[in-house]
Design an enzyme around this catalytic site. Structure first.
Site, short mmCIF file in Angstrom:
data_model
loop_
_atom_site.label_atom_id
_atom_site.label_comp_id
_atom_site.label_asym_id
_atom_site.label_seq_id
_atom_site.Cartn_x
_atom_site.Cartn_y
_atom_site.Cartn_z
N ARG A 164 0.81 -1.04 -0.06
CA ARG A 164 0.07 0.12 0.02
C ARG A 164 0.86 1.35 0.13
NH1 ARG A 164 -3.28 -3.11 3.74
NH2 ARG A 164 -5.01 -3.73 2.68
N ARG A 206 11.20 -0.27 8.24
CA ARG A 206 11.65 -0.69 9.49
C ARG A 206 12.91 -0.82 9.62
NH1 ARG A 206 6.90 -0.58 10.41
NH2 ARG A 206 5.56 -2.07 10.87
N GLU A 243 15.96 1.59 18.67
CA GLU A 243 15.18 2.84 18.83
C GLU A 243 15.04 3.16 20.18
OE1 GLU A 243 11.68 2.74 16.23
OE2 GLU A 243 12.97 2.94 14.46
N HIS A 266 11.08 7.96 14.12
CA HIS A 266 10.17 7.24 13.85
C HIS A 266 8.64 7.91 13.68
CE1 HIS A 266 9.00 2.77 13.92
NE2 HIS A 266 8.03 3.09 13.21
N LEU A 267 8.44 8.94 12.55
CA LEU A 267 7.32 9.79 12.41
C LEU A 267 6.62 9.49 11.51
CD1 LEU A 267 9.20 13.30 12.99
CD2 LEU A 267 8.07 11.92 14.57
N ALA A 325 3.93 7.79 10.74
CA ALA A 325 2.48 7.69 11.18
C ALA A 325 1.97 8.81 11.98
CB ALA A 325 2.09 6.25 11.81
#
Length: 523
Positions: A147, A228, A257, A275-276, A278
């Protein structure tokens, strides 16, 4: 009246479908702040609350668990299934958010925006130092066309980029429909000016961009990872930044992380975010809305489309279907790992007592196992059919007269672009799952753990040479099963191993005389 517990902080605007329902009472409290958990029909969480089997047992009326996000690592899905509780998530909530963040990182990387911003704020005005690179007419390599990868491809085309895609399960028809150029991994590495990864982190993708593959890339390549941590080998990446082969890197994720004492953070040509992917208001609202709407549909007796496990079943039906449900998922994983090419059609045939059960659940279990090996997003028994359709895979199920000689039998035929794969299996009470045929070869083995599937010429000494080769590398063989159609022709062997093989050893086996085909399988 239904009672819903919202145990984590979730957007109230997104929860509007259930907050505004006259038939639902919503309590927004942490689990340890609730006096009586027995009244709740549903619990909604993000990542903070751990939905364990113990918590599920404390909620005897619980019917559905909603995760306002993609991952369900904090939910004991197996325990929920055993207790007849449906688990749902919001699989599409962060698709656009992550795609946009990747594109923002790409543009910032090629135009040196973070570095120029810091320079100007420190009182400098060094225009010549920040000469950028246009996206227009560049070769963008996308590894993994799920997606998010598909959304990035759309945006890249709007910027006039040429899109190369490596996805081993991308059919030619789907590539043409999306308007991308399907290619091998080596072709992508050699031709792409910019490479972005969008695959799940698996045994196959861990370190995918390591020393060997980084050496195949263009000098001056740009790399991005908003998927990832671990897909790009960070230690190898440092070496290729040091020697100037990699011109710039954008990372939203890391192997550990938050990253500590990570040398990558010391390079000016590396831009990073915490890790932005979302982390947008819209994405957070979207996941809350999706899960609230799904819960509302479920409580109103309507089907849901984002269930992680089986729909609610009676205990009696669940106990009957469970052995075949589990076996079908394993067969799906086995078939997918043996058929490493695009697939167009899947046929599932049920014989004997299994044909009297609700076979649609078993079919969806097979599909979820098959597709889980191929895509990054969560696949489950409810959405497996939809995802198969999106991937251009047709599937069908049939009931046949029992000719296998077994009390029950499931036969699978998978058709790919250049080959087919057939497997038959049976479940024997008190004995377990057995694979009884592969591609017309009679065989008998238990599908679990680390397996090595080899097709070879039936000659004396072949099996011994394979055993010796594995012994040289300290690989212990737990069990071995062999099958052949006729003496001296082609044959197969299936070995159960204590640990998986490295690719170098697989390549070594393929060089041996009379070895036709080797597959490392993990179940």
């Amino acid at each position: 009246m239904f009672h819903v517990l919202v145990a984590d902080s979730i957007s109230s605007v997104g929860l509007a479908p259930i907050l505004e329902s006259e038939d639902i009472t919503v309590v927004q409290k942490k689990v340890d702040e609730v006096e009586d958990l027995t009244v709740f029909d549903a619990i909604l969480v993000r990542s903070a609350t751990k939905v364990t089997e113990d918590l599920i047992k404390q909620m005897p009326n619980l019917k559905i668990i909603g995760r306002a996000g993609v991952g369900v690592d904090n939910i004991d899905v197996e325990a929920a299934t055993r207790h007849g509780v449906v688990v749902i998530n919001a699989p599409n909530g962060n698709t656009v958010s992550t795609a946009e963040h990747t594109f923002a990182m790409m543009m910032a990387l090629l135009r040196h925006i973070p570095q120029a911003n810091a320079s100007v704020k420190s009182g400098e005005w060094k225009r010549s130092q920040y000469l950028g690179t246009e996206l227009y007419n560049k070769q963008l390599g996308i590894i993994g066309l799920g997606r998010i990868g598909s959304e990035i491809a759309k945006r890249a085309k709007a910027f006039g980029m040429n899109v190369l895609v490596f996805d081993p399960f991308l059919t030619k028809e789907r590539a043409k429909k999306i308007g991308v150029n399907s290619c091998t991994l080596d072709e992508l590495l050699q031709e792409a000016d910019i490479i972005t990864v969008h695959t799940p982190l698996t045994k196959e993708t861990k370190g995918l961009l390591g020393r060997e593959n980084l050496a195949k890339t263009k000098k001056g390549v740009y790399l991005l990872n908003c998927a990832r941590g671990g897909i790009i080998d960070e230690e190898a990446l440092v070496e290729y930044l040091e020697n100037g082969h990699v011109k710039g890197v954008a990372l939203d994720v890391f192997e550990v992380e938050p990253p500590k004492n990570n040398k990558l953070l010391t390079y000016d040509q590396v831009i990073v975010t915490p890790h932005l992917g979302a982390s947008t208001k819209e994405a957070q609202l979207s996941v809350a809305s999706q899960v609230a709407e799904e819960v509302l549909k479920f409580l109103n007796g309507k089907p849901v489309s984002s269930s992680i496990n089986l729909p609610t079943l009676t205990k009696e039906v669940y106990e009957k279907i469970q052995p075949f449900y589990k076996m079908a998922k394993k067969i799906g994983k086995l078939a997918s790992q043996c058929m490493k090419e695009p697939v167009s059609d899947i046929e599932i045939v049920y014989e004997g007592s299994v044909s009297e059960l609700e076979t649609s659940f078993i079919t969806k279990s097979f599909l979820s196992g098959f597709l889980s090996e191929r895509i990054a997003s969560t696949v489950n028994e409810v959405n497996a059919g939809i995802i198969a359709g999106e991937r251009g895979i047709n599937y069908s199920e049939k009931i046949a007269t029992n000719r296998s000689g077994y009390e029950n039998c499931i036969s699978i035929l998978v058709d790919g672009e250049s080959s087919s794969f057939r497997v038959k299996a049976t479940y024997i009470p008190h004995y377990g799952e057995r694979i009884i045929e592969i591609n017309g070869y009679d065989i008998d083995f238990y599908p679990t753990g680390e397996l090595l599937y080899i097709q070879h010429i039936d000659k004396p000494g072949v099996i011994g040479r394979v055993g010796n080769k594995l012994g040289e590398h300290q690989i212990n063989i737990a069990t071995m099963q062999v099958g052949r159609k006729e003496a001296g022709g082609e044959a197969i062997m299936m070995l159960s191993l204590d640990k998986p093989l490295e690719q170098a050893l697989i390549d070594d086996l393929l060089t041996m005389d009379d070895i036709v085909f080797v597959r490392n399988i993990h179940l």
